[in-house]
Design a protein around this motif. Structure first.
Motif, mmCIF file in Angstrom:
data_model
loop_
_atom_site.group_PDB
_atom_site.id
_atom_site.type_symbol
_atom_site.label_atom_id
_atom_site.label_comp_id
_atom_site.label_asym_id
_atom_site.label_seq_id
_atom_site.Cartn_x
_atom_site.Cartn_y
_atom_site.Cartn_z
ATOM 1 N N VAL A 280 7.065 8.245 -6.005
ATOM 2 C CA VAL A 280 6.443 8.874 -4.838
ATOM 3 C C VAL A 280 7.165 10.190 -4.541
ATOM 4 C CG1 VAL A 280 5.592 6.727 -3.789
ATOM 5 C CG2 VAL A 280 7.903 7.512 -3.265
ATOM 6 N N THR B 60 6.052 -3.586 -10.165
ATOM 7 C CA THR B 60 5.200 -2.418 -10.332
ATOM 8 C C THR B 60 6.007 -1.225 -9.848
ATOM 9 O OG1 THR B 60 3.195 -3.713 -9.922
ATOM 10 C CG2 THR B 60 3.014 -1.316 -9.666
ATOM 11 N N THR C 230 0.804 -1.211 0.000
ATOM 12 C CA THR C 230 0.000 0.000 0.000
ATOM 13 C C THR C 230 0.843 1.269 0.000
ATOM 14 O OG1 THR C 230 -0.165 0.300 2.403
ATOM 15 C CG2 THR C 230 -1.748 -1.210 1.372
ATOM 16 N N TYR C 231 0.228 2.332 -0.488
ATOM 17 C CA TYR C 231 0.795 3.682 -0.508
ATOM 18 C C TYR C 231 -0.267 4.552 0.156
ATOM 19 C CZ TYR C 231 3.658 1.539 -4.228
ATOM 20 O OH TYR C 231 4.494 0.714 -4.949
ATOM 21 N N TYR D 269 8.792 2.296 -4.498
ATOM 22 C CA TYR D 269 8.444 3.637 -4.013
ATOM 23 C C TYR D 269 9.657 4.488 -4.377
ATOM 24 C CZ TYR D 269 5.171 0.862 -1.144
ATOM 25 O OH TYR D 269 4.194 -0.010 -0.714
ATOM 26 N N PHE E 72 2.453 15.251 -3.115
ATOM 27 C CA PHE E 72 1.309 14.688 -2.397
ATOM 28 C C PHE E 72 0.505 13.722 -3.257
ATOM 29 C CE2 PHE E 72 2.201 18.905 -0.507
ATOM 30 C CZ PHE E 72 2.639 18.464 0.729
ATOM 31 N N ASN E 73 1.221 12.996 -4.104
ATOM 32 C CA ASN E 73 0.589 12.052 -5.031
ATOM 33 C C ASN E 73 1.494 10.824 -5.171
ATOM 34 O OD1 ASN E 73 -1.444 11.257 -6.817
ATOM 35 N ND2 ASN E 73 -0.728 12.545 -8.513
ATOM 36 N N ALA E 74 1.010 9.809 -5.836
ATOM 37 C CA ALA E 74 1.833 8.638 -6.180
ATOM 38 C C ALA E 74 1.522 8.314 -7.633
ATOM 39 C CB ALA E 74 1.483 7.455 -5.279
ATOM 40 N N VAL F 91 6.596 2.704 -9.103
ATOM 41 C CA VAL F 91 5.781 3.852 -8.716
ATOM 42 C C VAL F 91 6.676 4.986 -8.230
ATOM 43 C CG1 VAL F 91 3.921 4.628 -7.184
ATOM 44 C CG2 VAL F 91 3.945 2.257 -8.019
ATOM 45 N N ALA G 38 -3.941 9.292 -6.593
ATOM 46 C CA ALA G 38 -4.510 9.808 -5.348
ATOM 47 C C ALA G 38 -5.115 11.197 -5.562
ATOM 48 C CB ALA G 38 -3.436 9.853 -4.257
ATOM 49 N N SER H 223 -0.771 -1.343 -4.787
ATOM 50 C CA SER H 223 -0.248 -2.224 -5.825
ATOM 51 C C SER H 223 -0.690 -3.635 -5.447
ATOM 52 C CB SER H 223 1.279 -2.111 -5.854
ATOM 53 O OG SER H 223 1.833 -3.104 -6.677
ATOM 54 N N SER I 259 7.095 -4.086 -5.565
ATOM 55 C CA SER I 259 6.425 -2.801 -5.783
ATOM 56 C C SER I 259 7.369 -1.726 -5.278
ATOM 57 C CB SER I 259 5.101 -2.737 -5.021
ATOM 58 O OG SER I 259 4.187 -3.687 -5.526
ATOM 59 N N SER J 137 -3.325 4.505 -2.360
ATOM 60 C CA SER J 137 -3.026 3.742 -3.569
ATOM 61 C C SER J 137 -2.552 2.358 -3.148
ATOM 62 C CB SER J 137 -1.948 4.431 -4.397
ATOM 63 O OG SER J 137 -2.323 5.753 -4.723
#
Lengths: 350, 350
Positions: free
Chosen positions: B244, B240, A154-155, B155, B201-203, B242, A292, A253, B153, A251
């Motif tokens: 951040v 995956t 999770t994020y 970050y 403030f997003n992913a 991502v 998000a 995955s 996953s 968010s």
């Protein structure tokens, strides 16, 4: 038509504030709303559908005449006052973890297991935010192909930790942008734990406290609640829960293995595009995927980046995003209240 | 002892700047350092071990007399100039993706496959940042128990996207904290793609461009490079990736399945605590786990949150963090140069 007296417990919190907003947009017929909070907040005012409502101090007697009570003021408040509310004839929808795994307490996500509400004895539990959006996304797939296994990372946004945690993150971010090398961390990762770390420009692999086996309570929540909501203890679920510097919007995955062969990215997209409470945002060519920032303020669960595992035929990866304060908390609670009304279950059979 | 003329290509970039710092701390015997960049940066000055070095414009002839050239100025620059450097007798350590999957080009993480350097024909590729820290953490485990499967996953921090992306994130964060509802996004998630989204403030579940199968190039890099570095095409790898809102320090939630039974959290902790380039930070009772903010500026890969899967006996989860600009890029490149020196491989056999 029957109209209800509705109480919101924890009306000044991050979730409580959203509960009031969600009740305003809800089809639930509300006769009267009562906003309850700690003594400290009593006397403050909020508006509900244009009317001013004075916040009252929460006591056991607050629930006299209340039909539906939505709780989101922490587990210990629910432990103490939910039974008092039920005793006085109210049906409780509890957003804390206090009763989620208690036998006889339905743990409900209306898109998934609305029928479980029929077994309620006064208290219905609202699942953990990170669980809700995941089961909304997985249930339509499970119905079609069966679900053997889930591995989720999770994020998670900071708003799940409350208003003061949001302010802490903002202040840390401001201080770091101003070049300060020392920032204040007094709440995150978990207010109840010993040590606190900055979240701004960081990722913290701890949400809630650790348990003996090295998993956190948050991770166990995702594991246990998923099995309870889906009524299937055989599903293998594993979770790594991580807080990221996002204000709102969790968010995830998610990797799944299906029981049956035959699923394709296309078939999953088709299933999800028709499923309740889901918006499919899945077009890599157009860089369309859930985020998000774009999910915040919306009630749905957003799913994208669906792709088949390169080695396991029944394995699929996806990216699931939802507003943790809405579908993850307040909106799901209000949906439960709507379902109780629809199914004529707003009464206590103890 | 032999001393080397070393060139850094892309000396003003986020990685190039760190390459210079890493060379300053390296045991590599350096006779002379040459800093190369685009025409735009030529004439600017940097210091190296207290001496002022004027940045020169990169041309094919820049490599006359150079023994070791570290490249980090983008794939197209490497495509064009790495062969020119080799032609002039330099050994190239390339930090871009230009040659990573090219047959005959060793893809090296010294802790994992230093021996592969012996096959070099002038160019050695430095793997992708997110791959490096993962294989450093997994190789000691693979040696003991075999590795059947990896699901990761990520970050990932913004510094992997360069200096201007760091500035973009900072500006977005400032604007959002100031309450602006519109922020500028011109670079992320991928400078070369059509659409750009805010990261603050997003992913963002997109790093690099998408490929036909719905995976991104970044995800394919992690999958393919892991197999090449470990010389094992049979390992199932899935990723995956991502982005951040972290400035530097990649974090990874890694799930593995081992080939052999018998591993425990304790045995993995013991293996990793003795492995090269790894710092074990794994004590949940003390809330000790790797974090991006605490890993930044350090050369090691940090591993923690090791726990056994609750359903699969050979399955383990862990949290792996490293400074993507150091071990993920500049430090690994300088380590490769050190290994070339140690193994007496600083010469080109074409």
């Amino acid at each position: 038509m029957r109209e209800y007296n509705v109480a919101v417990v924890g009306a000044t919190g991050a979730v409580g504030t959203k509960m009031i907003e969600m009740l305003e947009t809800s089809s639930l017929p509300i006769k009267h709303i009562k906003l309850l909070a700690s003594k400290r907040s009593a006397g403050k005012e909020k508006t509900f559908k244009g009317e001013t409502v004075v916040i009252e101090e929460l006591t056991a007697d607050s629930f006299e005449g209340v039909d539906i009570a939505l709780f989101s003021a922490g587990g210990s408040i629910s432990q103490k006052f939910a039974p008092e509310a039920v005793k006085r004839g109210a049906v409780v929808v509890d957003n804390t973890s206090a009763f989620r795994m208690t036998e006889g307490v339905p743990l409900v996500v209306p898109e998934v297991n609305e029928e479980a509400l029929k077994e309620h004895r006064g208290i219905i539990a609202n699942p953990n935010c990170s669980t809700i959006q995941m089961v909304v996304a997985l249930e339509p797939i499970r119905k079609k192909y069966g679900l053997d296994r889930v591995i989720v990372s999770t994020y998670q946004a900071v708003s799940g930790a409350g208003v003061s945690a949001i302010e802490e993150l903002k202040q840390q971010a401001r201080d770091m942008l101003d070049g300060k090398t020392e920032v204040t961390a007094e709440i995150l990762p978990s207010a109840g734990d010993k040590k606190h770390y900055p979240l701004a420009f960081n990722a913290l692999p701890q949400i809630d406290l650790f348990t003996e086996d090295g998993y956190t309570f948050e991770e166990h929540k995702m594991i246990n609640e998923t099995k309870k909501i889906m009524s299937d203890d055989a599903i293998k679920v594993s979770a790594t829960c991580v807080r990221v510097p996002v204000l709102s919007g969790h968010s995830e995955s998610v990797y799944i293995e299906l029981k049956e062969a035959g699923a394709t990215v296309k078939s999953l997209q088709e299933i999800l595009s028709q499923a309740p409470g889901i918006v499919l945002e899945d077009d890599p060519a157009e860089q369309l995927y859930p985020q998000a920032l774009t999910a915040v303020g919306k009630k749905e669960t957003f799913v994208g980046r669906i792709r088949q595992d390169l080695d396991v035929e029944t394995g699929f990866h996806m990216w699931v995003v939802s507003d943790n304060l809405l579908k993850g908390a307040s909106w799901n609670s209000v949906q439960i209240a709507e379902s109780l009304h629809k199914l004529n279950l707003v009464h206590v059979n103890q």
